[in-house]
Structure formats: C-alpha cells, structure tokens
Enzyme design. Sequence first.
Site, PDB file in Angstrom:
ATOM      1  N   CYS A  11       0.860  -1.195   0.000  1.00 49.27           N
ATOM      2  CA  CYS A  11       0.000   0.000   0.000  1.00 49.27           C
ATOM      3  C   CYS A  11       0.891   1.239   0.000  1.00 49.27           C
ATOM      4  O   CYS A  11       1.680   1.446   0.929  1.00 49.27           O
ATOM      5  CB  CYS A  11      -0.901  -0.016   1.231  1.00 49.27           C
ATOM      6  SG  CYS A  11      -1.704   1.556   1.582  1.00 49.27           S
ATOM      7  N   CYS A  14       0.210   3.623   2.892  1.00 51.80           N
ATOM      8  CA  CYS A  14       0.780   3.097   4.147  1.00 51.80           C
ATOM      9  C   CYS A  14       2.289   3.320   4.172  1.00 51.80           C
ATOM     10  O   CYS A  14       2.862   3.643   5.213  1.00 51.80           O
ATOM     11  CB  CYS A  14       0.485   1.605   4.284  1.00 51.80           C
ATOM     12  SG  CYS A  14      -1.278   1.205   4.232  1.00 51.80           S
ATOM     13  N   ASP A 393      20.675  17.437 -33.262  1.00 52.51           N
ATOM     14  CA  ASP A 393      21.988  17.786 -33.774  1.00 52.51           C
ATOM     15  C   ASP A 393      22.170  16.962 -35.050  1.00 52.51           C
ATOM     16  O   ASP A 393      21.582  15.888 -35.182  1.00 52.51           O
ATOM     17  CB  ASP A 393      23.047  17.425 -32.729  1.00 52.51           C
ATOM     18  CG  ASP A 393      24.451  17.609 -33.259  1.00 52.51           C
ATOM     19  OD1 ASP A 393      24.711  18.669 -33.848  1.00 52.51           O
ATOM     20  OD2 ASP A 393      25.277  16.700 -33.098  1.00 52.51           O
TER      21      ASP A 393
END
Length: 695
Positions: A11, A14, A393
């Site tokens: 979780c 949590c 480039d």
Amino acid sequence: MKEYKLQGLSCSNCAREMEEEINKLDHGEGSRILYNSSKMELADGVDLGRVEKILHADGAAIQKDDHDHGAHGHDHSHTSSSRMKLLLGISAVIFLLAIFVDSVIDHPVSIALYLSAAAISGYPTFIKGAKNLFRLKFNIDTLMTIALIGAFSIGEWKEGTLVAILFGVNELLEGMGMEKARRSMEELLKVAPKEAILLKDGEERVVPIASLKVGDIVLVKSGQKIPSDGIVESGKSSVNESAITGEAMPVEKQPGEAVFGGSINNEGVLKVSIQKEYHDSSLAKILHLVEEAQETKTPTEQFINKFAKYYTPLIMIIAVLVIVIPPLFLNGEWGAWFYQGLAVLIVGCPCALILSSPIAIVSGIARNAKNGILVKGGVFLEQLGKIDTIAFDKTGTLTKGEPHVEQVKIYDDRFFTIAGSIEKSSSHPIAKAVMERLAEEDLTFIEPDEINTITGQGVSAILNGRTYKVGNENSISFVLSDEMNGEIQRLKREGYTLVIVSDEEQVLGLFGITDEIREESHDIIERLHAAGIKRTVMLTGDHDRTAEKVASKVGLTDYYASLLPDEKVAKVKELTRTGRVAMVGDGINDAPALATADLGIAMGKGTDSAIETADLVLMQDHLGKLPTAIKIAKRVNRIIKINITLALGLKLIALLLTIPGLLTLWIAILSDMGATILVTLISLTVMLGEKKQVS
C-alpha cells in the site's frame, strides 16, 4: 544510509505514513521507504528495533536474507500473497457456511461464523484501524474499521462480512499488481554478473566482480557474462549486448575492441582487460539509474498523493453529513441513513486513485529499459509523452559523423591510382574515406618517391618522377577552365567538401566528400511524425546548403544552419516558447542545448557522457528506438488519465446512489474493488504492446 529490502509492502499510502513515523524517530530524518521498488533507506543511528515495530504494525517487514536484488530462490512476496489467498479462501468458505446456517439454524451460530470470517480476512486492517482511531489518525484502515463496526452494530452481519472479505481481495490484488510491476523491474537487475574468472600468474580464480580492479585480465568463456567494461585482449567472438543497448543482433568483437559489463559472450573464449571497476561500469550506472527512476514522482503522482491526504477526511465529513442531514431536516430514518453513511465511508477508500499512476509508470520505465532506452524517472517519462517538437543535432545523430565519398568526377584514367598511392599511408579521416571508396576498384598503387604535407592545401607527392597533389582548391597551381571552375563551385554549393587530384597541368578528378546520412534516418523521422511529433528540427553548425540537403533527404520540417553552441541554446529556447521540445544529441558537445530543452535525449551506446548528461538515454548508436519510446510514454500518460477517470468516476456513481438511498455496503466495496482491479489490469498492459523494433 543503509538499504533494506522489504516484504509485505502493498500500500503506497501506508508506505508514506510509515516513512513519516520513521522520520520522527531519533536520527530518523531523511530515511525513505521506496514503495515502487519495495526498499527502505535508513539513516545511520536509527533504532532498527523501533523501525521494525513500525513496519510490523502495517504488515511489512525487512527481508533478512536478500542481498542481491531478488536473485535468490526464496520469493517472500509470493509467500505473503499465498498466505493471504489461503486466509481469504478460508474466510469465503466460512462465509458461505454462515449463509447456509443463517437460513436453517439458530441465529447466534451464524453471527459467530460471520464474525469469524470477517476476522480471518480482515484482522490486519481492524488492528491498524483500531490503533488509528485511538490516535485520531484517519486513513483507509480507519475508514474500513469504522464502516465494519457500524455495519455489525446495526445487525448487517452478512454485508459487513462481505465487505471485509472483498476488501481483503482488493488489497491482495493491489499488492499483486504492484509486485508484478516490481518483478518486471527486478528482471532487469538480474543481468548483473556475480562472479568472474580472474587470470593471475597463469592461474584461473573465480572471484566476486566487486573485487576486480582496473587492469585485471579476466577469462570469459562461451555463454558467460562479461563482468565489467573492458577491452578485448585476445580472442574473437560475437557478443550479445542487449542488456545494455536493447539490440537483439549480436556484435562481433576482436582484439582492441571495447565490451560492456553484463553482455554475453556467445561463442569462443575472450580475454578481457578490465577498464572500469564494476561500480563505475555502464551496466552498474544503468541499473542504479533505473532503480532511482522508479522513485521519482511525476507532477500527476504528486498531485494525487496530496489530494489523497485531504480526500479521506473529506469523505468522513461527507459520511457524517449523509448520516445526520436527512434525519434532521428531511424526515429520514436514522437507521437507513446511518447505513448509507457507512457505505459512503467504504466508497471513500482512495486505493484505486493512489494506484492509478505508479504501476503504469514503473511498467513504462521497465519496458523502455528492456528496449535499451534509459528513462531517468517517471517525470521524464511523463514529459516524453507530451513532447510535440524534437530538435536534432546533425553530426552523429541524423548522419554517421564520418566522412563519406558521395560524388566522383573522373577526368583522367590516372585519377584513382594516383589518389590511392598518395592517400594510402594517411590517417586523416578524409583520406580514410577516399580509400574506402577506392577499395571498390581493382587497383595497384605506386609507392611515392617523396611525399610532403602542405599546410592549408593538402598533400604533394612525386610518383615515377612526376609531381601530383591531393587537396583543396588552394593546392591547384594552374588556371582552371570556366567549365572546371563551375563544376567545383556547384559541388561546393551542394555542401560537399572537395578532394581534388591534379598534376602540374590538369585536374585528374574530384571526390565530393560529405557526412553520410544514416540509412534509417528518413524512416525514423516518418515514424516520429506518425507517433504524434508535429515538428522535427535540425540544429547544425554546418553551412546552409549541407543542412538543406540533409533536412530534405530525411524529411525534417525545419532546419537552422551555421549555429554556434550558444546559438543552438538560443534556438532551443525559442522553440520551447511554441511547444514542448526534446533535444537529441551525443551528450558531450550538445550538453548546453540538452539542458535547455524540456527533455534532453542522448545517444551513445553506453558512454559515460551520454548516461550522465540527459534525461533519457538511447543506449544504441542510432535513433531507431526513439519512436517506440515516445509511443510507450504516450500510452502511459493515456492510461494514467483513464485510470484517474475510472477511479473517480466509479466512486462518483456510487456516491450519487446515496441521493435516492440506493447505496449498499456491497455496492460500495464492489465499486472500490472494481476500480482497483481495472486500474491495475490497465496499467499492466504497458508491459504488453508492440514487439521490439530493431533498426
């Protein structure tokens, strides 16, 4: 800081709360719990016993025997999920038995069975929720605990138990979804070799790669991994570099050539001189950056986490209003609206919302990394999906960065023989380009009697008593005809560097030298436009005609020529005012422009400068994987938007059912579980998708 692998971390909310508690401990400031990679970084001096208590209170723990990114055989996450599945299975059986008993036997027996089923499936939630209530801490566990106590207090035994079981299923699915994304990432980390065969004093010894020093000679047998970046001392073989570059095709290696740590020797035996200790190798840096990338928070994730912090208290206020207002002001029944309020609490669980982003982000980073594309964080993955302009480039990016003979004009039969006889001993890149072209002809060269370099002109040589010159216009000592002069000026206007071969009286021939355009460049630009890029722009220091030719051949929308490094930066700034700009360069001379763009993309096949400079690194020496990376990023962004819409949309629909009083506890938990399942499954589709494209 010490790093620990965690188990049972399912979780994200949590994890954040545990991190806050650890930070409050003595010396705990700066400690981190890395939810996406299931790790903990603990500051020195923190009481490990108190940390373990904090983790244990939320069902997490330190993995005691994990030291190598999950390479050992014991899978703690699998053990944890198997235990949870067993408990949920037992709960489901007891629940079904309770329903049967409820219909045929005494009521108290069924109540006992309902309570047993709820306790078995939801006891971790209840314990955490009860503790939170005493501390006036309101999170998902608190909401569920209040809802279940309320449901049982009004006699809703069946629905309360169903809520407990379904919430357990919800948490199991949430943890399994995140664990699948983590395992995908850990598969990348397993490419790191563990041991090497060290050659010392004529003997072979197996040693840990961490003990290797620069200059050590290692033996790499067929099928073994090269332990660290090095140079082939002896032996020839094909090497699989997919762990570094994402390229499926093997690369032939021979003495003097560089090899990457983590690549696999396909056949034969190689002796490799170690050039970098493992922690400095390309592979080690890549793996470190990939791990770090998992934990960077995107603006979307930061917003969701901030929103979730205020969302839970807001839901509790809404639940109280649902319970109180209808009975007090609308003649509603207290019991009915108390039930509705409990259902609102369950709807309010923000699990699906919090999960809407991290699984998709980790999956996107992992999939790109497997494809040889190193994204340095979720924020850059999100940014890549929003890019509408790419500036390139020219040299080494759209072109090969090497001189190449593209035009040949022959005016005398001696042209090729004289050019080769003079250029064959030169190491100049243009001379090498000329010799590559002459290799296509069946020629015998003459050994010069004398050879001299003339500054600013080229080379003068005497062959068989006659003087010849190979160089630019300044090397010619006679008057050119109008026709010849016109041809030279035409080739120069078209962007060619000229190599003119002449004797003392006439021009024998001309080579038109240019930087060769990569064969894949045109196709890649087309694929970028198909992937949603609106503008493709080239920024180059070359003159206008060369830039125009390259831009036209590869299909760019714009080009800007004759730019100095600071002018490239100014042009990137200008482009960022009209769109979201990525700059692609080699990570060395383009560093200022890469830093100025919204997103810096370097290419360089694992070079240190490429890895360290940009936000995103193409580990190949071409742009072939860039369109795929953009598609993955756009897909991740699209999935996150879908997930947020689903997470909030399903909850909104459920909450609207409170108006006619139709919301029930099981509808509430199903809306939350349904959103979590959908969000998880949709996020994991990032790992599927297109096959690798090899260019």
